[in-house]
Enzyme design. Structure first.
Site, PDB file in Angstrom:
ATOM      1  N   ASP A  28      -7.476 -12.738  57.603  1.00  0.00           N
ATOM      2  CA  ASP A  28      -8.156 -13.855  58.249  1.00  0.00           C
ATOM      3  C   ASP A  28      -7.113 -14.917  58.636  1.00  0.00           C
ATOM      4  O   ASP A  28      -6.630 -15.669  57.784  1.00  0.00           O
ATOM      5  CB  ASP A  28      -9.192 -14.430  57.276  1.00  0.00           C
ATOM      6  CG  ASP A  28      -9.978 -15.586  57.890  1.00  0.00           C
ATOM      7  OD1 ASP A  28      -9.528 -16.153  58.906  1.00  0.00           O
ATOM      8  OD2 ASP A  28     -11.040 -15.926  57.337  1.00  0.00           O
ATOM      9  N   GLU A  80      20.773 -15.147  52.228  1.00  0.00           N
ATOM     10  CA  GLU A  80      20.401 -13.922  51.521  1.00  0.00           C
ATOM     11  C   GLU A  80      20.271 -12.766  52.511  1.00  0.00           C
ATOM     12  O   GLU A  80      19.710 -11.730  52.188  1.00  0.00           O
ATOM     13  CB  GLU A  80      19.160 -14.105  50.654  1.00  0.00           C
ATOM     14  CG  GLU A  80      17.928 -14.597  51.345  1.00  0.00           C
ATOM     15  CD  GLU A  80      16.758 -14.688  50.359  1.00  0.00           C
ATOM     16  OE1 GLU A  80      16.545 -15.787  49.864  1.00  0.00           O
ATOM     17  OE2 GLU A  80      16.086 -13.686  50.102  1.00  0.00           O
ATOM     18  N   CYS A 112      16.912 -18.960  48.326  1.00  0.00           N
ATOM     19  CA  CYS A 112      16.758 -19.930  49.414  1.00  0.00           C
ATOM     20  C   CYS A 112      17.606 -21.188  49.258  1.00  0.00           C
ATOM     21  O   CYS A 112      17.508 -22.087  50.084  1.00  0.00           O
ATOM     22  CB  CYS A 112      15.288 -20.325  49.557  1.00  0.00           C
ATOM     23  SG  CYS A 112      14.247 -18.962  50.081  1.00  0.00           S
ATOM     24  N   ARG A 199       1.707 -15.848  42.278  1.00  0.00           N
ATOM     25  CA  ARG A 199       1.474 -17.255  41.925  1.00  0.00           C
ATOM     26  C   ARG A 199       2.550 -17.815  40.997  1.00  0.00           C
ATOM     27  O   ARG A 199       2.733 -19.028  40.907  1.00  0.00           O
ATOM     28  CB  ARG A 199       0.097 -17.402  41.255  1.00  0.00           C
ATOM     29  CG  ARG A 199      -1.026 -17.268  42.255  1.00  0.00           C
ATOM     30  CD  ARG A 199      -2.371 -17.439  41.592  1.00  0.00           C
ATOM     31  NE  ARG A 199      -3.430 -17.209  42.552  1.00  0.00           N
ATOM     32  CZ  ARG A 199      -3.852 -18.119  43.407  1.00  0.00           C
ATOM     33  NH1 ARG A 199      -3.328 -19.305  43.415  1.00  0.00           N
ATOM     34  NH2 ARG A 199      -4.815 -17.834  44.272  1.00  0.00           N
ATOM     35  N   THR A 201       5.524 -17.821  41.479  1.00  0.00           N
ATOM     36  CA  THR A 201       6.572 -18.478  42.288  1.00  0.00           C
ATOM     37  C   THR A 201       6.282 -19.973  42.442  1.00  0.00           C
ATOM     38  O   THR A 201       7.155 -20.715  42.873  1.00  0.00           O
ATOM     39  CB  THR A 201       6.678 -17.863  43.707  1.00  0.00           C
ATOM     40  OG1 THR A 201       5.412 -17.997  44.349  1.00  0.00           O
ATOM     41  CG2 THR A 201       7.070 -16.399  43.646  1.00  0.00           C
ATOM     42  N   HIS A 234      12.572 -27.904  50.068  1.00  0.00           N
ATOM     43  CA  HIS A 234      12.528 -26.512  50.526  1.00  0.00           C
ATOM     44  C   HIS A 234      11.109 -26.188  50.999  1.00  0.00           C
ATOM     45  O   HIS A 234      10.131 -26.614  50.387  1.00  0.00           O
ATOM     46  CB  HIS A 234      12.945 -25.563  49.404  1.00  0.00           C
ATOM     47  CG  HIS A 234      12.754 -24.127  49.767  1.00  0.00           C
ATOM     48  ND1 HIS A 234      13.310 -23.583  50.906  1.00  0.00           N
ATOM     49  CD2 HIS A 234      12.030 -23.132  49.176  1.00  0.00           C
ATOM     50  CE1 HIS A 234      12.951 -22.316  50.997  1.00  0.00           C
ATOM     51  NE2 HIS A 234      12.181 -22.016  49.972  1.00  0.00           N
ATOM     52  N   LYS A 239       2.426 -26.012  52.641  1.00  0.00           N
ATOM     53  CA  LYS A 239       1.707 -26.717  51.578  1.00  0.00           C
ATOM     54  C   LYS A 239       2.610 -27.182  50.427  1.00  0.00           C
ATOM     55  O   LYS A 239       2.510 -28.327  49.968  1.00  0.00           O
ATOM     56  CB  LYS A 239       0.643 -25.762  51.031  1.00  0.00           C
ATOM     57  CG  LYS A 239      -0.577 -26.443  50.503  1.00  0.00           C
ATOM     58  CD  LYS A 239      -1.631 -25.406  50.229  1.00  0.00           C
ATOM     59  CE  LYS A 239      -2.858 -26.043  49.629  1.00  0.00           C
ATOM     60  NZ  LYS A 239      -3.896 -25.041  49.374  1.00  0.00           N
ATOM     61  N   ASN A 266       9.827 -20.107  57.192  1.00  0.00           N
ATOM     62  CA  ASN A 266      10.782 -20.347  56.116  1.00  0.00           C
ATOM     63  C   ASN A 266      12.112 -19.682  56.474  1.00  0.00           C
ATOM     64  O   ASN A 266      12.208 -18.459  56.457  1.00  0.00           O
ATOM     65  CB  ASN A 266      10.217 -19.773  54.801  1.00  0.00           C
ATOM     66  CG  ASN A 266      11.174 -19.945  53.635  1.00  0.00           C
ATOM     67  OD1 ASN A 266      12.237 -20.564  53.771  1.00  0.00           O
ATOM     68  ND2 ASN A 266      10.811 -19.397  52.499  1.00  0.00           N
ATOM     69  N   SER A 296      15.007 -19.245  44.541  1.00  0.00           N
ATOM     70  CA  SER A 296      14.384 -18.476  43.469  1.00  0.00           C
ATOM     71  C   SER A 296      15.442 -17.899  42.550  1.00  0.00           C
ATOM     72  O   SER A 296      16.566 -17.646  42.936  1.00  0.00           O
ATOM     73  CB  SER A 296      13.543 -17.346  44.065  1.00  0.00           C
ATOM     74  OG  SER A 296      12.421 -17.895  44.707  1.00  0.00           O
TER      75      SER A 296
END
Lengths: 348, 129
Positions: A28, A80, A112, A199, A201, A234, A239, A266, A296
């Site tokens: 969606d 990366e 990142c 999640r 992350t 970053h 969001k 990103n 990360s």
């Protein structure tokens, strides 16, 4: 005074919209756009990679710094998606731009935040008096597995920063890094796509590291969020940076200029550095900028910059990030995108 | 295996280094030993301008093996602002939009790969301004 004496950014012209990726996987699109605040992302051309992006960003940085490339004592590229597993990307960049051969070159990797690592080491070497100028770059042609949430965000672009002590356009006032062993996202050797812990992350990785780096940076500097005209974090999606910025006490208005992710995606190691470049394109002398990266694995590098009068002399000497983001776009459908990102298995 | 030749050509492919005749100012690209205009053998290093215009072009619809997946693409002769001319691919464009006289700039791009495990070979391509 130590800090940025020249900066440049680069984005590819190709784009794909969230709708085109969602259609492929029966997802969606509207829910994704609302949830992630992502609308489209940059896609590297078949002939673009971390090296070509870095060269074009660094060429702009040199145009703005107006220095002899031979005076650059170190070149660090954080990414990366270095095109070679063994052969530093910077070896090609220095020959393309007339830097060296008397120069220290290395490829950095820290998911990142490899770009902000390169910036931090370049700045530290100049501050230590080891050299007059050092170049730090963050650039990526990010990977995201087909059908994975990352496919909606993983994009391409980068920014380059020449650190020096004369004619500084943005002085670096304070830095602070925060790092821990947090297995939120990784890519094993020889694997094409990264893996991530869904999640996980978020709270224990992205939010914990940016918040602690940012909070310590504010404490170290004795400043409060309202002292800053701009803030950039970053940007794995639209969001997260808004949430972490709010948690640290920054307003939407302070984050607006650097918040380019909804239309760029990103750019991994290039993410907060390209946001910083977008801010420098419009910042006024005296403005303060708050920046915290995230990589990360996991860690965050925080910087406080103060813009100087020099910015007005250099800003128009090279392409601006927002112009590249808004103009000359070429949209791809998913089939073309799959070909460009080498997701189609071909015979040799 | 094209690695040694690729390495020798780096100054011209990466940095657009040509030669300028010290007698008649002719710009040679790629560099030459003898000036085709005045026969002088004296050249000084010269960096070409990175901007120019399309003098002529062709659209490749059936490419050689290494480029067959990139079709259709444009190969053009570019006249740079300093008068030097070179042949190059025009990247990032709708081939139908390419026109004689169109303004271009040269950018750093990957030209080809030496197979799956060989070198990536870089050089210049033009993009429309």
């Amino acid at each position: 005074m130590y800090g940025i004496v020249g900066y440049g950014s680069y984005l590819p012209r190709y784009r794909i919209k969230v709708e085109d990726i969602a259609k492929q996987w029966g997802a969606d699109a509207n829910a994704l756009k609302r949830g992630l605040l992502l609308y489209e992302k940059t896609v590297p051309g078949l002939d673009e990679d971390t090296i070509t992006i870095s060269v074009e960003a660094a060429r702009s940085a040199l145009q703005r710094a107006k220095i002899d490339p031979q005076k650059i004592g170190a070149v660090y590229i954080g990414s990366e998606s270095h095109p070679y597993a063994v052969k530093p990307s910077g070896t090609i960049l220095i020959d393309a731009l007339g830097i060296g051969p008397h120069v220290h070159v290395a490829s950095y990797e820290f998911a990142c935040k490899a770009g902000s690592e390169a910036m931090y080491v370049a700045y530290s070497l100049v501050k230590a008096g080891e050299m007059d100028y050092a170049l730090g770059i963050g650039a990526d042609t990010s990977q995201g597995a087909p059908g994975d949430a990352l496919e909606y965000s993983a994009s391409a672009g980068g920014a380059a920063f020449i650190m020096g002590k004369e004619k500084v356009v943005a002085e670096i006032l304070f830095t602070h890094s925060y790092t821990s062993d947090t297995p939120d996202f990784w890519r094993r050797e020889h694997e094409f796509y990264p893996r991530h812990a869904g999640r996980f992350t978020g709270e224990p990785a992205y939010f914990k590291h940016i918040y602690n780096s940012g909070k310590s940076l504010l404490e170290k500097s004795g400043m409060i969020p309202s002292d800053f005209q701009f803030a950039v974090f970053h940007m794995p999606n639209g969001k997260f940076p808004q949430e972490v910025g709010k948690k640290l006490g920054f307003t939407k208005e302070q984050m607006e200029v650097g918040w380019i992710v909804p239309w760029m995606g990103n750019t991994y190691s290039g993410s907060s550095p390209t946001g910083l470049a977008a801010i420098l394109d419009v910042a006024k002398p005296g403005d303060k900028i708050f920046m915290v990266s995230f990589g990360s694995g996991a860690g965050s590098d925080g910087f406080i910059f103060q813009v100087t009068d020099e910015i007005e002399k250099v800003r128009n000497l090279a392409p601006k990030l927002r112009d590249m983001l808004d103009n000359d776009k070429i949209y791809l459908d998913y089939g073309q995108y799959a070909k460009f990102r080498k997701k189609i298995i071909l015979n040799e | 295996m094209i690695s040694p030749r690729y390495h020798r050509d780096i100054p011209q492919r990466y940095r657009l280094e040509g030669g300028k005749c010290t007698k008649c100012s002719y710009i040679a690209f790629p560099p030459r030993l003898v000036c085709p205009k005045c026969k002088s053998k004296s050249f000084e290093p010269y960096h070409l301008s990175r901007e120019g215009k399309i003098l002529t072009f062709t659209i490749i619809k059936v490419g050689p093996d290494k480029f067959s997946k990139e079709t259709p693409y444009v190969v053009a002769i570019i006249e740079l602002n300093d008068g030097a001319r070179l042949t190059t691919q025009v990247a990032d464009c709708d081939v139908e939009r390419v026109a004689l006289g169109a303004k271009v700039k040269l950018v750093f791009r990957k030209i080809q790969d030496e197979g799956k495990s060989g070198l990536h070979c870089y050089g210049y391509k033009a993009i429309l301004l």
